[in-house]
Write a protein that holds these residues in place. Structure first.
Motif, mmCIF file in Angstrom:
data_model
loop_
_atom_site.group_PDB
_atom_site.id
_atom_site.type_symbol
_atom_site.label_atom_id
_atom_site.label_comp_id
_atom_site.label_asym_id
_atom_site.label_seq_id
_atom_site.Cartn_x
_atom_site.Cartn_y
_atom_site.Cartn_z
ATOM 1 N N PHE A 173 0.871 -1.176 0.000
ATOM 2 C CA PHE A 173 0.000 0.000 0.000
ATOM 3 C C PHE A 173 0.905 1.223 0.000
ATOM 4 C CE2 PHE A 173 -1.585 3.393 2.734
ATOM 5 C CZ PHE A 173 -2.800 3.701 2.158
ATOM 6 N N TYR A 174 0.599 2.226 -0.836
ATOM 7 C CA TYR A 174 1.453 3.409 -0.866
ATOM 8 C C TYR A 174 0.650 4.672 -1.148
ATOM 9 C CZ TYR A 174 1.395 2.562 -5.971
ATOM 10 O OH TYR A 174 1.008 2.337 -7.276
ATOM 11 N N LEU A 175 1.197 5.787 -0.671
ATOM 12 C CA LEU A 175 0.680 7.120 -0.968
ATOM 13 C C LEU A 175 1.742 7.833 -1.793
ATOM 14 C CD1 LEU A 175 -0.728 8.178 2.526
ATOM 15 C CD2 LEU A 175 -2.009 7.319 0.573
ATOM 16 N N ASP A 176 1.370 8.268 -2.987
ATOM 17 C CA ASP A 176 2.327 8.899 -3.887
ATOM 18 C C ASP A 176 2.423 10.398 -3.657
ATOM 19 O OD1 ASP A 176 3.548 6.913 -5.259
ATOM 20 O OD2 ASP A 176 2.510 7.212 -7.158
ATOM 21 N N GLU A 177 3.600 10.947 -3.933
ATOM 22 C CA GLU A 177 3.726 12.394 -4.039
ATOM 23 C C GLU A 177 2.895 12.836 -5.246
ATOM 24 O OE1 GLU A 177 7.825 13.301 -4.352
ATOM 25 O OE2 GLU A 177 8.366 12.372 -2.447
ATOM 26 N N ASP A 178 2.116 13.898 -5.068
ATOM 27 C CA ASP A 178 1.163 14.271 -6.107
ATOM 28 C C ASP A 178 0.695 15.710 -5.863
ATOM 29 O OD1 ASP A 178 -0.729 12.717 -8.256
ATOM 30 O OD2 ASP A 178 -1.900 14.258 -7.203
ATOM 31 N N PRO A 179 0.338 16.454 -6.915
ATOM 32 C CA PRO A 179 -0.211 17.810 -6.723
ATOM 33 C C PRO A 179 -1.449 17.830 -5.833
ATOM 34 C CG PRO A 179 0.386 17.468 -9.022
ATOM 35 C CD PRO A 179 0.542 16.148 -8.349
ATOM 36 N N PHE A 180 -2.098 16.689 -5.693
ATOM 37 C CA PHE A 180 -3.283 16.595 -4.834
ATOM 38 C C PHE A 180 -2.991 17.099 -3.423
ATOM 39 C CE2 PHE A 180 -5.636 14.264 -1.612
ATOM 40 C CZ PHE A 180 -6.951 14.401 -2.024
ATOM 41 N N TRP A 181 -1.806 16.761 -2.877
ATOM 42 C CA TRP A 181 -1.490 17.145 -1.500
ATOM 43 C C TRP A 181 -1.300 18.654 -1.367
ATOM 44 C CZ3 TRP A 181 -2.963 13.221 1.007
ATOM 45 C CH2 TRP A 181 -2.680 11.925 0.580
ATOM 46 N N ASP A 182 -0.697 19.290 -2.384
ATOM 47 C CA ASP A 182 -0.536 20.748 -2.350
ATOM 48 C C ASP A 182 -1.896 21.445 -2.387
ATOM 49 O OD1 ASP A 182 2.260 20.653 -2.281
ATOM 50 O OD2 ASP A 182 2.379 20.468 -4.454
ATOM 51 N N GLU A 183 -2.787 20.949 -3.243
ATOM 52 C CA GLU A 183 -4.112 21.541 -3.358
ATOM 53 C C GLU A 183 -4.917 21.324 -2.076
ATOM 54 O OE1 GLU A 183 -6.082 20.392 -6.987
ATOM 55 O OE2 GLU A 183 -4.160 20.192 -8.028
ATOM 56 N N LEU A 184 -4.760 20.132 -1.467
ATOM 57 C CA LEU A 184 -5.460 19.862 -0.216
ATOM 58 C C LEU A 184 -4.963 20.793 0.885
ATOM 59 C CD1 LEU A 184 -7.332 18.129 1.555
ATOM 60 C CD2 LEU A 184 -5.436 16.526 1.849
ATOM 61 N N GLU A 185 -3.658 21.020 0.950
ATOM 62 C CA GLU A 185 -3.092 21.887 1.981
ATOM 63 C C GLU A 185 -3.562 23.325 1.806
ATOM 64 O OE1 GLU A 185 1.297 22.755 3.961
ATOM 65 O OE2 GLU A 185 1.159 21.899 1.963
ATOM 66 N N ALA A 186 -3.741 23.760 0.553
ATOM 67 C CA ALA A 186 -4.137 25.141 0.281
ATOM 68 C C ALA A 186 -5.643 25.370 0.372
ATOM 69 C CB ALA A 186 -3.632 25.559 -1.109
ATOM 70 N N ALA A 187 -6.426 24.305 0.418
ATOM 71 C CA ALA A 187 -7.885 24.432 0.419
ATOM 72 C C ALA A 187 -8.384 25.076 1.702
ATOM 73 C CB ALA A 187 -8.528 23.064 0.227
ATOM 74 N N GLU A 188 -9.401 25.929 1.576
ATOM 75 C CA GLU A 188 -9.996 26.566 2.756
ATOM 76 C C GLU A 188 -10.713 25.531 3.620
ATOM 77 O OE1 GLU A 188 -12.485 29.806 1.712
ATOM 78 O OE2 GLU A 188 -10.907 30.938 0.678
ATOM 79 N N ARG A 190 -10.610 21.627 3.936
ATOM 80 C CA ARG A 190 -9.914 20.430 3.476
ATOM 81 C C ARG A 190 -10.849 19.233 3.365
ATOM 82 N NH1 ARG A 190 -4.241 20.883 6.968
ATOM 83 N NH2 ARG A 190 -3.450 22.750 5.905
ATOM 84 N N ASP A 191 -11.799 19.108 4.304
ATOM 85 C CA ASP A 191 -12.733 17.984 4.248
ATOM 86 C C ASP A 191 -13.575 18.049 2.986
ATOM 87 O OD1 ASP A 191 -11.800 17.005 6.655
ATOM 88 O OD2 ASP A 191 -13.324 18.037 7.848
ATOM 89 N N GLU A 192 -14.046 19.227 2.651
ATOM 90 C CA GLU A 192 -14.864 19.384 1.450
ATOM 91 C C GLU A 192 -14.038 19.107 0.197
ATOM 92 O OE1 GLU A 192 -17.543 22.823 -0.850
ATOM 93 O OE2 GLU A 192 -16.658 23.201 1.129
ATOM 94 N N PHE A 193 -12.795 19.597 0.182
ATOM 95 C CA PHE A 193 -11.938 19.351 -0.975
ATOM 96 C C PHE A 193 -11.687 17.858 -1.151
ATOM 97 C CE2 PHE A 193 -7.774 18.520 -2.807
ATOM 98 C CZ PHE A 193 -7.793 19.289 -3.965
ATOM 99 N N ALA A 194 -11.427 17.154 -0.041
ATOM 100 C CA ALA A 194 -11.158 15.721 -0.130
ATOM 101 C C ALA A 194 -12.364 14.964 -0.651
ATOM 102 C CB ALA A 194 -10.748 15.191 1.242
#
Length: 437
Positions: A173-188, A190-194
């Motif tokens: 099982f793995y979690l990749d580095e991805d732009p998704f994490w940057d966008e999640l961190e910047a989201a007002e 985060r739960d809604e963005f996820a």
């Protein structure tokens, strides 16, 4: 008065018997505080075995009885001999722990049953630099998981005696580095963005294959079963990336969940194993890794995991962004409260010794240095007239502060693994503390 002497650097002297409770023996005061000839001092308490204990309270007797019973239940079969090796080379710290044999009631029993005699071979689990977090486990065909798979086959009516017969000896099982994490961190929010982007979640599952024909038969049976049992509810779509086929499974028209509009499952079957992922990009990257490796004549040696039964690897991204996002608000708030829990006593030392550092006063009196878990320092806030943490502030003027303990934030890499062997356990850990570790 005695506290002042210790803080100021007391000259060793004996204390009168009237200055302390009975039963302490000879009591002396020195730079490390008070010392009893019977009980020792805060730096080294006399072991209970060496105390002459004749009478105890009922509560003490009951507490010891509970401790003894738990100890005997845990160690009734074996006493675990333990050997530990510590290796330090520059910023890298390595631990190698062996427990042989394990106790009869070990908490690892279920994990031992799942892994069995299977081992994680070098290169197993699709190790790749783009994984921020990577976990791999060996699988034994004799474990209960495979028995459950055979029972499930009868319920689904796939016609297969063993639908998991294709599974090899590892799952990862793995979690990749991805732009998704940057966008999640910047989201007002985060739960809604996820929720709105769950289909992009860069989570991958890699399963080794021992019987390709068995996997093909299973997938064909599942596809036929879904089309027959619920026509149109699920769409199986064949796609291609760099000439390599993979499959997208998504809700049919009219069946999509409005809360998760892009939810789909993707999988690719490669010689190295089967990769399953929600995010389509993960499957495509797995294909890229396979094709790129096949084009290299002089391939590097396969990655060797720290353990042969269970292994984990954390890359720098995991400590920089991923772990703070995954832990949520619970851990940062606990760290903040732990930091603030030291403030009352530090304020008292500040009141009694205004010209002294309260942290040093506490250490002189109690032999323990109070540390801010966020890596900050305790400083005096003149405006609020209180000691505060340089990173978390104080309850009336809180600061956001770090999301992880200071010990984790300094890590650049961590690899760990377990190997079950000879009725025992070997645990290995290697961490890179970075320049500031």
């Amino acid at each position: 008065a005695a506290a002042t002497e210790v803080v100021e650097g007391a000259t060793p002297r004996a204390l009168a018997a009237a200055d302390g409770p009975a039963g302490l023996g000879e009591v002396a005061l020195g730079p490390r505080g008070a010392r009893s000839s019977v009980y020792g001092d805060l730096a080294f308490l006399t072991p209970i075995l060496e105390l002459d204990v004749e009478r105890v309270t009922e509560d003490e007797r009951a507490a010891y009885g509970r401790f003894r019973n738990r100890y005997q239940r845990g160690w009734r079969t074996y006493f675990d001999p333990i050997a530990l090796q510590v290796r330090i080379a520059g910023d890298e710290v390595g631990l190698d722990l062996t427990v042989l044999p394990l106790i009869g009631g070990t908490e690892y029993r279920e994990m031992v049953e799942v892994t069995g005699d299977a081992t994680i071979q070098p290169g197993a689990g699709d190790p790749h630099p783009g994984a921020a977090l990577h976990y791999v486990m060996a699988l034994s065909k004799d474990s209960g998981m495979f028995s459950s798979g055979r029972d499930l086959a009868g319920v689904l009516g796939t016609g297969l005696d063993d639908p998991l017969d294709w599974v090899g000896d590892t799952v990862a099982f793995y979690l990749d580095e991805d732009p998704f994490w940057d966008e999640l961190e910047a989201a007002e929010d985060r739960d809604e963005f996820a929720e709105q982007n769950v289909g992009r979640l860069p989570v991958g599952l890699h399963v080794s294959i021992s019987n390709p024909l068995g996997l093909a038969t299973l997938l064909t049976s599942l596809r036929a079963f879904s089309n027959q049992a619920a026509p149109g509810m699920v769409v199986w779509e064949n796609r291609e990336h760099r000439g390599q086929a993979y499959v997208r499974i998504s809700p049919g028209e009219g069946f999509a969940d409005s809360d998760f509009p892009d939810l789909a499952l993707h999988y690719a079957v490669l010689p190295t194993g089967a990769t399953f992922a929600l995010g389509e990009a993960l499957v495509q990257r797995a294909i890229d890794r396979h094709l790129d490796a096949s084009e290299v004549d002089d391939a590097p040696a396969p990655y060797a995991w720290q353990g042969e039964s269970v292994a984990l690897r954390l890359a720098p991204t995991a400590f920089d962004r991923l772990l703070p996002l995954l832990v949520g608000e619970g851990l940062p708030r606990r760290l903040q409260r732990r930091s603030w829990s030291n403030l009352p006593v530090l304020n008292e030392w500040r009141r009694l010794f205004p010209d002294r550092d309260p942290v040093q006063v506490h250490e002189a009196l109690w032999g323990t240095r109070l540390v801010c878990p966020g890596g900050g320092e305790y400083v005096w806030n003149e405006a609020w007239r209180t000691v505060e943490s340089s990173v978390y502030g104080h309850p009336l003027a809180p600061r956001e502060g770090p999301s992880l303990p200071a010990e984790l934030r300094t890590l650049r890499r961590a690899e760990a693994g377990l190997t079950f062997e000879d009725d025992g356990l070997r645990a290995r850990l290697s961490v890179d503390r970075g320049e500031d570790g």
